[in-house]
Scaffold this motif. Structure first.
Motif, PDB file in Angstrom:
ATOM      1  N   SER A 221       0.850  -0.879  -0.137  1.00  0.00           N
ATOM      2  CA  SER A 221       0.184   0.168  -0.172  1.00  0.00           C
ATOM      3  C   SER A 221       0.864   0.775  -0.174  1.00  0.00           C
ATOM      4  CB  SER A 221      -0.882  -0.069   1.426  1.00  0.00           C
ATOM      5  OG  SER A 221      -0.274   0.002   2.486  1.00  0.00           O
ATOM      6  N   ASN A 235      -2.646   8.772   9.262  1.00  0.00           N
ATOM      7  CA  ASN A 235      -2.235   8.026   8.048  1.00  0.00           C
ATOM      8  C   ASN A 235      -2.223   6.796   8.229  1.00  0.00           C
ATOM      9  OD1 ASN A 235       1.139   9.235   8.350  1.00  0.00           O
ATOM     10  ND2 ASN A 235      -1.050   9.814   6.991  1.00  0.00           N
ATOM     11  N   ILE A 238      -6.414   6.210   8.172  1.00  0.00           N
ATOM     12  CA  ILE A 238      -7.730   6.325   6.567  1.00  0.00           C
ATOM     13  C   ILE A 238      -7.210   4.921   6.257  1.00  0.00           C
ATOM     14  CG2 ILE A 238      -6.682   7.257   4.446  1.00  0.00           C
ATOM     15  CD1 ILE A 238      -5.993   9.824   5.760  1.00  0.00           C
ATOM     16  N   TYR A 239      -5.864   4.032   6.475  1.00  0.00           N
ATOM     17  CA  TYR A 239      -6.347   2.601   5.462  1.00  0.00           C
ATOM     18  C   TYR A 239      -6.734   2.340   6.191  1.00  0.00           C
ATOM     19  CZ  TYR A 239      -3.074  -1.250   5.034  1.00  0.00           C
ATOM     20  OH  TYR A 239      -2.700  -3.154   4.738  1.00  0.00           O
ATOM     21  N   ASN A 241      -9.605   2.058   7.389  1.00  0.00           N
ATOM     22  CA  ASN A 241     -11.201   2.658   7.263  1.00  0.00           C
ATOM     23  C   ASN A 241     -11.417   2.621   5.420  1.00  0.00           C
ATOM     24  OD1 ASN A 241     -12.451   3.091   9.731  1.00  0.00           O
ATOM     25  ND2 ASN A 241     -10.932   5.055  10.093  1.00  0.00           N
ATOM     26  N   GLU A 242     -10.258   3.012   4.878  1.00  0.00           N
ATOM     27  CA  GLU A 242     -10.332   2.531   3.099  1.00  0.00           C
ATOM     28  C   GLU A 242     -11.333   1.607   2.924  1.00  0.00           C
ATOM     29  OE1 GLU A 242      -6.741   3.079   0.843  1.00  0.00           O
ATOM     30  OE2 GLU A 242      -6.304   1.166   2.118  1.00  0.00           O
ATOM     31  N   ILE A 243     -11.603   0.329   3.198  1.00  0.00           N
ATOM     32  CA  ILE A 243     -12.375  -0.407   2.455  1.00  0.00           C
ATOM     33  C   ILE A 243     -13.126  -1.336   3.719  1.00  0.00           C
ATOM     34  CG2 ILE A 243     -10.746  -1.031   0.904  1.00  0.00           C
ATOM     35  CD1 ILE A 243      -9.926  -3.649   2.822  1.00  0.00           C
ATOM     36  N   LYS A 250      -9.287  -4.489  11.682  1.00  0.00           N
ATOM     37  CA  LYS A 250      -8.172  -3.303  12.262  1.00  0.00           C
ATOM     38  C   LYS A 250      -7.831  -3.225  13.569  1.00  0.00           C
ATOM     39  CE  LYS A 250     -12.275  -0.428  10.577  1.00  0.00           C
ATOM     40  NZ  LYS A 250     -13.278   0.955  10.400  1.00  0.00           N
TER      41      LYS A 250
END
Length: 523
Positions: A221, A235, A238-239, A241-243, A250
């Motif tokens: 990524s 940072n 965002i990673y 929660n992006e999918i 998580k």
């Protein structure tokens, strides 16, 4: 400025000026006679050993200290002259620090200031590592523990690599084992053509070999491009929660990143003043929201336990399955009667069946396979061999006495796997460590417990066995303060927390008892 004639064949001029900012600023050279790229300028009244390295074309002027240390001559760059920024006064302060730290009272050098400068420069360069580079290094070093010498367990390393380098063909080439100390190790598979990390990451760089689907490892990524010093909670959020990911997933990714960041911190990749841990949950750190309803399929067993009658049925079901699952069934029975965790029970060796100092038969679970092995305070755990436990051990011995399992006498594991290669087992010269390798022990109990559920029709998981044992121990002994001594919990709070559950039958009986008390007589 004075230019002295040099009578050598080169015919260069030697420059000599006053030691002050104005003289250095006004420094000029003769373009017709001077063709050198760099010029050494001497000071008439400057500090001892200090000269100026001057590059006329760029007008760059560097203060230099020439000194001797242990018979060798060294040149130390002391700073670039910049009017109003780094001046003669700045140099004087710099030299004062050098003298205080490195010179003797007689003016000679007791230590070499050049070495300190080189070390600081190298340290500065070593800090500029991306998250991806740190991932490569932690894999090569087999995931060192944070606070105590050694490595994480193979199971923990497997979990971390899933999120850090997984969802990719990279993991098709590696497998995970524990050594005799319980330290995990990543090894390359025999059938793989790739045998080292450098080749693996060269074969599968960022974005190459990614498995189909929406999940992407940290390595593949954009997060892998971030300098580890610059990693911040935003940072990571965002990673995460992006999918669409479950809360548990998580949290596991966060733990993997925490392991990575702690490794970078321990290796001083962020220098003597590292930033605050970006994977923290407190003090403005990461926020991971829980769903109103858990998305994990196993969460339906969180509030379930087995009562005494159900445990008896499960024990009988396991006995009926011992021909189909000879060692997995005995392993589950030992868990039922001891409350051991699955990962601990599967790693017991026959040498751990022993006696205590008083001659009582016990199972001595070594600290290096116990759950708390990453903490120095963790000790060996003693399980007294009660009559039900003795019955399990006797049944296990009967299994090993069967003709088909006679060769297993060379295997130290209490619960060997039925997938042992007899060829490798019978050839210790060619395969010297095969018998005691983790390839020869039971690794999964899922198929066996699924068969138990089909027989009993009970809802629950393997972990429910421990939960049931803890509950029965607490009820039998009169509370968690005594039950924790049998369940091997370190605190009463843990024992009486997530493990304090009741079966539906017990809950109904308790409700009826309370109902009887509240049954008021009506006039």
């Amino acid at each position: 400025m004075e230019a002295k004639d040099n009578k050598s064949k080169v015919g260069h001029q030697l420059y000599s000026i006053q030691y002050n900012d104005k003289a250095i600023t006004n420094l000029k050279y003769n373009q017709k006679t001077e063709k050198r790229q760099r010029i050494k300028v001497q000071f008439k009244n400057g500090p001892g050993g200090v000269t100026l390295r001057w590059t006329p074309k760029t007008n760059k002027k560097i203060f230099q200290l020439i000194y001797k240390f242990r018979g060798k001559t060294y040149t130390l760059d002391c700073g670039q002259f910049i009017p109003g920024s780094f001046t003669c006064n700045s140099l004087d302060k710099y030299l004062l620090r050098i003298n205080e730290k490195h010179r003797n009272d007689d003016g000679s050098f007791k230590t070499n200031p050049k070495v300190e400068v080189i070390t600081k420069d190298q340290l500065k360069q070593s800090q500029l590592k991306t998250v991806r580079e740190v991932i490569e290094l932690i894999c090569e070093e087999n995931f060192p523990r944070k606070n105590i010498k050694g490595k994480l367990s193979a199971f923990s390393i497997l979990q971390h690599t899933r999120f850090l380098i997984g969802y990719n063909k990279r993991r098709d080439h590696i497998t995970f084992i524990d050594d005799d100390k319980g330290w995990g190790k990543i090894i390359f598979k025999e059938q793989s053509t790739i045998k080292d990390w450098k080749t693996l990451f060269k074969t599968y760089p960022k974005g190459t070999g990614v498995a189909p689907g929406g999940e992407t490892s940290v390595y593949d990524s954009y997060l892998g491009d971030v300098i580890v010093d610059d990693l911040i909670p935003g940072n990571i959020e965002i990673y995460l929660n992006e999918i669409t990911r479950s809360y548990g997933q998580k949290e596991n990714i966060r733990k993997s990143l925490a392991c990575l960041w702690n490794f970078a911190r321990k290796r001083n990749f962020m220098g003597p003043n590292p930033p605050i841990n970006p994977t923290r949950l407190e003090d403005g750190g990461i926020t991971i929201e829980k769903e109103e309803e858990s998305q994990w399929i196993g969460s339906k067993y969180n509030e379930i336990t087995f009562d005494l009658a159900q445990l008896e049925e499960i024990d009988n079901a396991l006995i009926s399955l011992k021909d189909k699952f000879p060692f997995q069934s005995e392993c589950l029975r030992l868990m039922l009667h001891t409350g051991m965790r699955g990962e601990e029970c599967k790693k017991i060796t026959r040498s751990m069946i022993t006696e205590d100092k008083l001659g009582n038969p016990v199972i001595e679970l070594k600290r290096y396979i116990a759950k708390g092995r990453t903490h120095q305070q963790q000790k060996d755990i003693i399980y007294d061999i009660t009559p039900p436990i003795r019955a399990v051990l006797d049944s296990l011995k009967a299994q090993l006495d069967k003709p088909e399992f006679k060769p297993y006498q060379f295997v130290p594991w209490l619960f060997p796997t039925t997938r042992i290669s007899l060829e490798k087992l019978s050839n210790p010269d060619k395969y010297p460590n095969y018998a005691k390798s983790h390839n020869c022990r039971t690794k999964t109990l899922d198929d066996t417990f699924n068969a138990v559920r089909k027989i009993t029709h009970f809802e629950g998981s393997i972990k429910t066995l421990r939960k049931a044992f803890v509950g029965i121990a607490n009820d039998t002994l009169g509370g968690a303060h005594k039950g924790k001594k049998i369940s091997k919990h370190k605190t009463e709070q843990i024992n009486s927390g997530v493990y304090d559950k009741a079966s539906r039958t017990d809950t109904k009986n308790m409700a009826n008892k309370v109902g009887e008390v509240l049954s008021f007589k009506k006039g």
